[in-house]
Write a protein that holds these residues in place. Structure first.
Motif, PDB file in Angstrom:
ATOM      1  N   LEU A 186      46.296 100.657  47.892  1.00 37.70           N
ATOM      2  CA  LEU A 186      46.380 101.203  46.674  1.00 37.70           C
ATOM      3  C   LEU A 186      46.801 100.215  45.557  1.00 37.70           C
ATOM      4  CD1 LEU A 186      47.138 103.915  45.165  1.00 37.70           C
ATOM      5  CD2 LEU A 186      49.760 103.600  45.860  1.00 37.70           C
ATOM      6  N   VAL A 187      47.449  99.184  45.843  1.00 37.63           N
ATOM      7  CA  VAL A 187      47.675  97.996  44.901  1.00 37.63           C
ATOM      8  C   VAL A 187      46.261  97.594  44.617  1.00 37.63           C
ATOM      9  CG1 VAL A 187      48.760  95.756  44.688  1.00 37.63           C
ATOM     10  CG2 VAL A 187      49.858  97.543  45.624  1.00 37.63           C
ATOM     11  N   VAL A 188      45.479  97.181  45.621  1.00 39.83           N
ATOM     12  CA  VAL A 188      44.190  96.499  45.335  1.00 39.83           C
ATOM     13  C   VAL A 188      43.202  97.444  44.566  1.00 39.83           C
ATOM     14  CG1 VAL A 188      41.873  95.942  46.341  1.00 39.83           C
ATOM     15  CG2 VAL A 188      44.088  95.206  47.503  1.00 39.83           C
ATOM     16  N   TRP A 189      43.574  98.744  44.626  1.00 40.55           N
ATOM     17  CA  TRP A 189      42.428  99.790  44.013  1.00 40.55           C
ATOM     18  C   TRP A 189      42.967  99.798  42.507  1.00 40.55           C
ATOM     19  CZ3 TRP A 189      38.300 102.349  43.885  1.00 40.55           C
ATOM     20  CH2 TRP A 189      38.002 103.504  43.230  1.00 40.55           C
ATOM     21  N   LEU A 190      44.394 100.020  42.361  1.00 39.47           N
ATOM     22  CA  LEU A 190      44.879  99.903  40.890  1.00 39.47           C
ATOM     23  C   LEU A 190      44.690  98.761  40.055  1.00 39.47           C
ATOM     24  CD1 LEU A 190      48.337 101.881  41.699  1.00 39.47           C
ATOM     25  CD2 LEU A 190      46.097 102.781  40.737  1.00 39.47           C
ATOM     26  N   LEU A 191      44.613  97.550  40.999  1.00 38.52           N
ATOM     27  CA  LEU A 191      44.729  96.222  40.097  1.00 38.52           C
ATOM     28  C   LEU A 191      43.339  95.582  40.542  1.00 38.52           C
ATOM     29  CD1 LEU A 191      48.324  95.101  40.732  1.00 38.52           C
ATOM     30  CD2 LEU A 191      47.221  95.858  38.913  1.00 38.52           C
ATOM     31  N   SER A 192      42.311  96.505  40.825  1.00 37.73           N
ATOM     32  CA  SER A 192      40.901  95.987  41.276  1.00 37.73           C
ATOM     33  C   SER A 192      40.431  94.533  40.233  1.00 37.73           C
ATOM     34  CB  SER A 192      39.961  96.881  41.257  1.00 37.73           C
ATOM     35  OG  SER A 192      39.724  97.612  39.936  1.00 37.73           O
ATOM     36  N   VAL A 241      42.279  91.743  40.981  1.00 34.36           N
ATOM     37  CA  VAL A 241      42.450  91.170  42.546  1.00 34.36           C
ATOM     38  C   VAL A 241      40.661  90.641  42.568  1.00 34.36           C
ATOM     39  CG1 VAL A 241      41.738  91.908  44.707  1.00 34.36           C
ATOM     40  CG2 VAL A 241      43.564  92.912  43.509  1.00 34.36           C
ATOM     41  N   ALA A 286      49.599 100.946  51.430  1.00 24.61           N
ATOM     42  CA  ALA A 286      50.056 100.264  50.184  1.00 24.61           C
ATOM     43  C   ALA A 286      49.212  99.175  49.610  1.00 24.61           C
ATOM     44  CB  ALA A 286      51.498  99.838  50.405  1.00 24.61           C
ATOM     45  N   VAL A 287      48.662  98.411  50.522  1.00 21.61           N
ATOM     46  CA  VAL A 287      47.948  97.153  49.995  1.00 21.61           C
ATOM     47  C   VAL A 287      46.534  97.723  49.413  1.00 21.61           C
ATOM     48  CG1 VAL A 287      46.528  95.425  50.820  1.00 21.61           C
ATOM     49  CG2 VAL A 287      48.908  95.515  51.699  1.00 21.61           C
TER      50      VAL A 287
END
Length: 354
Positions: A31-37, A40, A28-29
């Motif tokens: 995925l979130v980092v990838w979507l909000l790269s 981030v 999940a972390v």
């Protein structure tokens, strides 16, 4: 036997559930980092700037006897005024030098076109480039794109700087909030991880600052010997761009070459020699000595991190490639080697004690 087997089975099922839960959290972390790269990376940039401001404040507090919070405000104000003054002084002059170079290129092109435009190969090579309407349309398109990007970049820079100031003013507030997101059994490890990441980034920024200072001094001395206009400003840019290893040296040479070309190609060659010699001295003499006391990253890791992150995230990935690599190595050492593998004797190879 059955009663003994039941606790063992319960322990196995609990271990499997814990492992699956950990894998799900990690996934999940990621995925979130990838979507909000982009977000981030900007947050990480704010963290790096906050670490630098906090490190300078700590050094100033140690020598003045005041608190770190008391020193943070004047240091931040001084940095902001220095950047604003530099832009106010340099930007108009660099624009004027660029316009002068463009006029010279236009004159040279006109002379070549007059001399060889009537030949067969001249019509083939020069005629497509001699369409004024197309040139004007392209220039207008580039100008509009540049203006939009500049406005967006200024807004983003303002947000990053304000966020960095808040991080630097109260780091315990944000670190404590992040630590509380972990289970109770993991909070000790999380606190140590935050401490190690902060220490690594602090020593990395110190090493980079020394490299930047030395490159700026060496480049400035060389450009002053060449009597190049804006020598000190160009040296400041060269030192500033050294923040990005390898790629920064190429980017810093561009404005210096623009200024040098207005005085002739011989001047541009000598400017290139100054930049090459300055970075050779920095890379083979200064940097190894500095890295012996600060953060030591293998050159292959540095280049690969900037290449991979630059390919995925663009210019911001290149700029932050080195500190991200240093952070990832700390996480691997503390979480995997010391935490999962259970090695209690892990020593910090990335940063010295302090």
């Amino acid at each position: 036997m059955r009663r003994e087997a039941e606790p063992a089975a319960t322990q196995r099922s609990t271990a499997v559930a814990s492992t699956l839960r950990t894998i799900a959290i990690v996934a999940a972390v990621i995925l979130v980092v990838w979507l909000l790269s982009d977000v981030v990376l900007l947050i990480f940039l704010s963290v790096v700037m906050a670490v630098i401001l906090r490190g300078i404040s700590r050094w100033a507090a140690h020598h003045t006897g005041l608190s770190e919070q008391a020193m943070l405000a004047p240091i931040t104000l001084f940095a902001a005024l220095a950047v604003a003054g530099f832009l106010y002084y340099v930007a108009p002059r660099l624009i004027a030098q660029s316009e002068e170079l463009a006029r010279q290129i236009q004159q040279e092109f006109a002379q070549v076109q007059n001399a060889y435009g009537g030949t067969t190969w001249g019509r083939l090579l020069l005629q497509p480039a001699a369409q004024p309407q197309q040139v004007q349309e392209r220039i207008f398109g580039y100008t509009s794109t540049f203006a939009t990007s500049a406005i967006w970049s200024l807004a983003t820079a303002f947000i990053v700087i304000v966020t960095a100031i808040y991080f630097a003013a109260s780091p315990e507030l944000y670190i404590g909030g992040i630590v509380r997101l972990f289970p109770l059994a993991w909070r000790g490890r999380a606190e140590r991880l935050h401490y190690e990441i902060g220490r690594t980034l602090r020593w990395w920024s110190l090493g980079q600052s020394i490299d930047m200072l030395m490159v700026g001094l060496l480049t400035g001395a060389g450009l002053l010997l060449l009597h190049l206009p804006l020598a000190l400003a160009l040296a400041f840019i060269a030192g500033l761009f050294t923040f990005v290893p390898y790629f920064g040296a190429l980017a810093a040479a561009v404005p210096a070459m623009v200024v040098a070309l207005t005085r002739g190609w011989q001047s541009a060659v000598w400017v290139g020699v100054v930049f090459i010699v300055s970075h050779l001295i920095e890379g083979y003499l200064i940097s190894p000595f500095v890295q012996h006391r600060t953060v030591r990253l293998p050159p292959a890791v540095t280049i690969l991190s900037m290449t991979v992150l630059g390919t995925i995230f663009g210019p911001l990935g290149i700029i932050l490639g080195t500190p991200i690599a240093a952070t990832v190595l700390v996480i691997v050492r503390e979480v995997y080697v010391a935490g999962i593998l259970g090695d209690p004797e892990v020593e910090s190879e990335m940063a010295p004690d302090g």
